[in-house]
Design a protein around this motif. Structure first.
Motif, PDB file in Angstrom:
ATOM      1  N   SER A 163      -9.374   4.337  -7.760  1.00  0.00           N
ATOM      2  CA  SER A 163      -9.627   3.314  -6.723  1.00  0.00           C
ATOM      3  C   SER A 163      -8.876   3.665  -5.446  1.00  0.00           C
ATOM      4  O   SER A 163      -9.428   3.551  -4.351  1.00  0.00           O
ATOM      5  N   ALA A 164      -7.613   4.103  -5.594  1.00  0.00           N
ATOM      6  CA  ALA A 164      -6.805   4.452  -4.415  1.00  0.00           C
ATOM      7  C   ALA A 164      -7.438   5.640  -3.693  1.00  0.00           C
ATOM      8  O   ALA A 164      -7.531   5.658  -2.461  1.00  0.00           O
ATOM      9  N   ALA A 165      -7.907   6.632  -4.460  1.00  0.00           N
ATOM     10  CA  ALA A 165      -8.525   7.810  -3.853  1.00  0.00           C
ATOM     11  C   ALA A 165      -9.793   7.417  -3.091  1.00  0.00           C
ATOM     12  O   ALA A 165     -10.026   7.890  -1.972  1.00  0.00           O
ATOM     13  N   VAL A 166     -10.580   6.530  -3.698  1.00  0.00           N
ATOM     14  CA  VAL A 166     -11.818   6.074  -3.041  1.00  0.00           C
ATOM     15  C   VAL A 166     -11.472   5.325  -1.748  1.00  0.00           C
ATOM     16  O   VAL A 166     -12.100   5.527  -0.706  1.00  0.00           O
ATOM     17  N   ALA A 167     -10.434   4.465  -1.827  1.00  0.00           N
ATOM     18  CA  ALA A 167     -10.034   3.683  -0.643  1.00  0.00           C
ATOM     19  C   ALA A 167      -9.559   4.619   0.474  1.00  0.00           C
ATOM     20  O   ALA A 167      -9.909   4.431   1.642  1.00  0.00           O
ATOM     21  N   VAL A 168      -8.757   5.629   0.105  1.00  0.00           N
ATOM     22  CA  VAL A 168      -8.259   6.583   1.115  1.00  0.00           C
ATOM     23  C   VAL A 168      -9.430   7.353   1.723  1.00  0.00           C
ATOM     24  O   VAL A 168      -9.515   7.525   2.944  1.00  0.00           O
ATOM     25  N   ALA A 169     -10.363   7.782   0.871  1.00  0.00           N
ATOM     26  CA  ALA A 169     -11.520   8.535   1.366  1.00  0.00           C
ATOM     27  C   ALA A 169     -12.348   7.671   2.313  1.00  0.00           C
ATOM     28  O   ALA A 169     -12.780   8.129   3.372  1.00  0.00           O
ATOM     29  N   TYR A 170     -12.532   6.403   1.933  1.00  0.00           N
ATOM     30  CA  TYR A 170     -13.308   5.484   2.776  1.00  0.00           C
ATOM     31  C   TYR A 170     -12.595   5.261   4.114  1.00  0.00           C
ATOM     32  O   TYR A 170     -13.219   5.273   5.175  1.00  0.00           O
ATOM     33  N   GLY A 171     -11.255   5.094   4.029  1.00  0.00           N
ATOM     34  CA  GLY A 171     -10.460   4.907   5.250  1.00  0.00           C
ATOM     35  C   GLY A 171     -10.564   6.111   6.158  1.00  0.00           C
ATOM     36  O   GLY A 171     -10.720   5.990   7.378  1.00  0.00           O
ATOM     37  N   ALA A 172     -10.501   7.317   5.557  1.00  0.00           N
ATOM     38  CA  ALA A 172     -10.599   8.547   6.346  1.00  0.00           C
ATOM     39  C   ALA A 172     -11.969   8.644   7.019  1.00  0.00           C
ATOM     40  O   ALA A 172     -12.069   8.989   8.200  1.00  0.00           O
ATOM     41  N   LEU A 173     -13.015   8.314   6.246  1.00  0.00           N
ATOM     42  CA  LEU A 173     -14.375   8.339   6.815  1.00  0.00           C
ATOM     43  C   LEU A 173     -14.496   7.354   7.974  1.00  0.00           C
ATOM     44  O   LEU A 173     -15.096   7.636   9.002  1.00  0.00           O
ATOM     45  N   LEU A 174     -13.866   6.195   7.767  1.00  0.00           N
ATOM     46  CA  LEU A 174     -13.900   5.139   8.789  1.00  0.00           C
ATOM     47  C   LEU A 174     -13.220   5.633  10.073  1.00  0.00           C
ATOM     48  O   LEU A 174     -13.703   5.400  11.179  1.00  0.00           O
ATOM     49  N   LEU A 175     -12.088   6.332   9.895  1.00  0.00           N
ATOM     50  CA  LEU A 175     -11.351   6.873  11.051  1.00  0.00           C
ATOM     51  C   LEU A 175     -12.187   7.929  11.761  1.00  0.00           C
ATOM     52  O   LEU A 175     -12.279   7.953  12.985  1.00  0.00           O
ATOM     53  N   ILE A 176     -12.793   8.822  10.942  1.00  0.00           N
ATOM     54  CA  ILE A 176     -13.584   9.918  11.519  1.00  0.00           C
ATOM     55  C   ILE A 176     -14.780   9.353  12.288  1.00  0.00           C
ATOM     56  O   ILE A 176     -15.109   9.795  13.375  1.00  0.00           O
ATOM     57  N   ALA A 177     -15.402   8.309  11.709  1.00  0.00           N
ATOM     58  CA  ALA A 177     -16.584   7.724  12.351  1.00  0.00           C
ATOM     59  C   ALA A 177     -16.222   6.748  13.465  1.00  0.00           C
ATOM     60  O   ALA A 177     -17.103   6.138  14.056  1.00  0.00           O
ATOM     61  N   GLY A 178     -14.944   6.581  13.726  1.00  0.00           N
ATOM     62  CA  GLY A 178     -14.501   5.687  14.809  1.00  0.00           C
ATOM     63  C   GLY A 178     -14.731   4.232  14.515  1.00  0.00           C
ATOM     64  O   GLY A 178     -15.023   3.443  15.416  1.00  0.00           O
TER      65      GLY A 178
END
Lengths: 239, 234
Positions: B216-231
Motif C-alpha cells: 500500500s505504501a509503495a502504491v501511495a508513493v508511486a501515485y504521489g510521484a505520478l501526481l507530482l510529475i503530472a503537475g
C-alpha cells in the motif's frame, strides 16, 4: 446476559490493585473487556460533566468552546504565544470568530453531542491502550522466553485499568493532577505484577517486557515528530 | 448454508479470541461464502454508522465554507508575504476537501458513496489478506484450504464493528486499535484453520499485514510521484 460474565468480582479487583497473586487468576478476557470499558466510562463521567458545562455555556460544540476559551487565555497572556503567520491578536480574533460561527443544531444539543462523544472516547482509548500495548508486551514476552496464551494475558492485564480510574479526577484543580499521576504509576505497577504472574517470567524480565514497548513507542513518536519537522522545514524553504 | 443469526455470537467470541467461531467457520460447508456475507454485513453496518455520524457532525458544526473563509480571511490579514500567502492558501484549499472527507464533516455525499465503497473495500481487503496469508500459512506448513482460510479470516473484521460508535459525533476510534485487534483475531483464525503452532501463526498474521502495508505504501508513493510529475492533474 449475566453481569458476572462481563465483570470480575469487586474482591478480584481489590486483590489486583493490592498486587495479590489471587487477583490475576480465574478471570476471563470477557470479564476484563467489560471491566476496561466500564471503568473507562466511569473515569470519563466527571470530565463529561465539566465538558458539558463548558460547551453548554458557550452554546456550541466542545472543540469550538475550547477554542473560545483558548482565545480568552491568549488575551490574558499574549506574549506567551508565538506564531509566525499571525500576530497574537489575530489568533485571538480567529479563535473567537470560529467559536462564534452559528451551527444548524441548537447550542444545547450540540454541547451534549460533543461532550457525549468525548465521554465515549474514554473507554475506547482505554481499550486501545489495553489491546495495542498488550500486543507489544506479548511480543516482548515471547522474545524473552515466556510461554503464555493471549487470553489469560489480556484477562490479567485488564486489571491495570482499576487504579487508572483515578485519572478521571483530572478536572479537579491540582488534586486531580496528582491523582492522575498516582493512577498512572499504580496502573503500571499492577500491569508489571499481572504480567509477571501470568507469564511466570523472573521479575526483571517481566519488567523489561513491559517497559520495552514504552521505549519503542518513544522512538517511533520522536521519529514521527522529526519527520514532520523536516517536512515543514523543507516546505518552508521551498525544498 | 448462510447463518446470519450466528454472526453476533461469532463476532463476540472472535473479539475475545476464543477458538469456537473459527472452528465453526472452518467446518462450514461454504466457509468463503459465509465470510463474504459476514464482511458485507460488517461493511454496510459501519458505512451506515459513519453516514449517521457524518450527518450529526455536520449539523453540530458551522458550515465548512464559512470556517474555511474565516481562516483564509485572517490569513490574508496576517504577517505572511504575497508568495508564501498564495502557497499556504493553495495548500489549504487543496487539502480542505481531503480533511472534510476524512473527518466526515460536511461530506455527506462522500459518506453516501461509502455505503457502497466501504463493504466493497472491506471485501477486497479480506480477499487479499486471506489469499496472501493462505500462501504464507501453507509455506509455514499449514493444512487448511483457501476457503477455510477465507472463512476464518472474515472474523478478523469483527473489530471494525467498533466503528459503530462513530454514529455519535466527535467519537474517534483509533485505527491502530482496529488493526492490532484484527491481527490478533487473524492469528487465532490461522491457528485454527491451518492447525499451526502459535509462533508460525503469529508470524504469518503479522507478516501478511506488513507485506500488505508495504505494498500500500509503495502504491501511495508511486501515485504521489505520478501526481507530482503530472503537475497535480491526474
Amino acid at each position: 446476559m449475566n453481569i458476572r460474565h462481563w465483570l470480575p468480582t469487586p474482591q478480584k479487583m481489590s486483590d489486583a490493585v493490592q498486587l495479590r497473586a489471587s487477583g490475576f487468576t480465574e478471570t476471563t478476557m470477557r470479564q476484563s473487556l467489560g471491566m476496561v470499558f466500564l471503568l473507562g466510562l466511569l473515569a470519563g463521567f466527571l470530565p463529561f460533566l465539566v465538558n458539558l458545562q463548558q460547551a453548554a455555556s458557550a452554546g456550541t460544540a466542545l472543540p469550538l468552546a475550547r477554542l473560545g476559551a483558548q482565545a480568552s487565555l491568549l488575551q490574558q497572556t499574549p506574549l506567551d504565544y508565538v506564531f509566525p503567520l499571525f500576530s497574537p491578536a489575530q489568533i485571538v480574533e480567529l479563535f473567537q470568530l470560529i467559536a462564534g460561527l452559528p451551527q444548524p443544531l441548537p447550542g444545547w444539543l450540540v454541547a451534549f453531542f460533543s461532550a457525549l462523544g468525548e465521554w465515549i472516547n474514554w473507554p475506547l482509548r482505554w481499550l486501545a491502550l489495553w489491546i495495542v500495548y498488550g500486543a507489544l508486551v506479548m511480543v516482548c514476552n515471547s522474545v524473552l522466553g515466556a510461554n503464555c496464551r493471549l487470553q489469560p494475558f489480556f484477562a490479567a492485564t485488564g486489571f491495570a485499568s482499576t487504579p487508572l480510574l483515578l485519572v478521571g479526577l483530572s478536572p479537579i484543580p491540582c488534586f486531580g493532577r496528582v491523582c492522575g499521576l498516582v493512577g498512572v504509576i499504580w496502573a503500571l505497577v499492577v500491569y508489571i505484577r499481572a504480567n509477571e504472574e501470568v507469564t511466570n517470567l523472573p521479575r526483571l524480565r517481566s519488567l523489561a517486557a513491559v517497559l520495552l514497548p514504552l521505549l519503542f513507542i518513544l522512538i517511533v513518536t520522536l521519529s514521527a515528530i522529526a519527520l514532520v519537522l523536516l517536512s515543514v522545514y523543507l516546505f518552508a524553504t521551498g525544498f | 448454508m448462510l447463518q446470519p443469526q450466528n454472526y453476533p455470537r461469532f463476532i463476540g467470541k472472535a473479539l475475545l479470541l476464543e477458538p469456537d467461531p473459527f472452528v465453526e467457520m472452518v467446518d462450514d460447508d461454504n466457509p468463503w461464502i459465509e465470510g463474504l456475507f459476514l464482511c458485507a454485513c460488517i461493511g454496510v453496518l459501519v458505512a451506515v454508522a459513519q453516514l449517521i455520524g457524518s450527518l450529526l457532525l455536520t449539523a453540530s458544526l458551522p458550515p465548512s465554507d464559512a470556517l474555511l473563509n474565516t481562516v483564509l480571511q485572517t490569513l490574508r490579514q496576517g504577517t505572511s508575504s504575497g508568495e508564501t500567502l498564495f502557497e499556504i492558501e493553495r495548500t489549504l484549499r487543496n487539502g480542505w476537501p481531503l480533511l472534510l472527507a476524512y473527518s466526515g464533516y460536511d461530506s455527506v455525499g462522500f459518506r453516501l458513496l461509502s455505503l457502497a465503497t466501504t463493504p466493497l473495500g472491506l471485501i477486497g481487503h479480506w480477499l487479499l489478506f486471506g489469499f496472501v496469508s493462505h500462501l504464507l500459512a501453507r509455506a509455514a506448513g499449514g493444512q487448511g484450504t483457501l476457503a477455510q482460510t477465507l472463512g476464518a479470516l472474515a472474523l478478523s473484521n469483527a473489530s471494525r464493528l467498533l466503528y459503530l460508535f462513530t454514529m455519535i459525533p466527535f467519537v474517534s476510534v483509533a485505527a491502530v486499535l482496529i488493526h492490532v485487534w484484527s491481527i490478533l483475531i487473524a492469528f487465532r483464525g490461522l491457528e485454527v484453520a491451518h492447525e499451526l503452532p502459535p509462533r508460525p501463526a503469529a508470524l504469518v498474521a503479522v507478516g501478511t499485514y506488513l507485506l500488505l502495508l508495504l505494498v500500500s505504501a509503495a502504491v501511495a508513493v508511486a501515485y504521489g510521484a505520478l501526481l507530482l510529475i503530472a503537475g497535480g492533474s491526474l
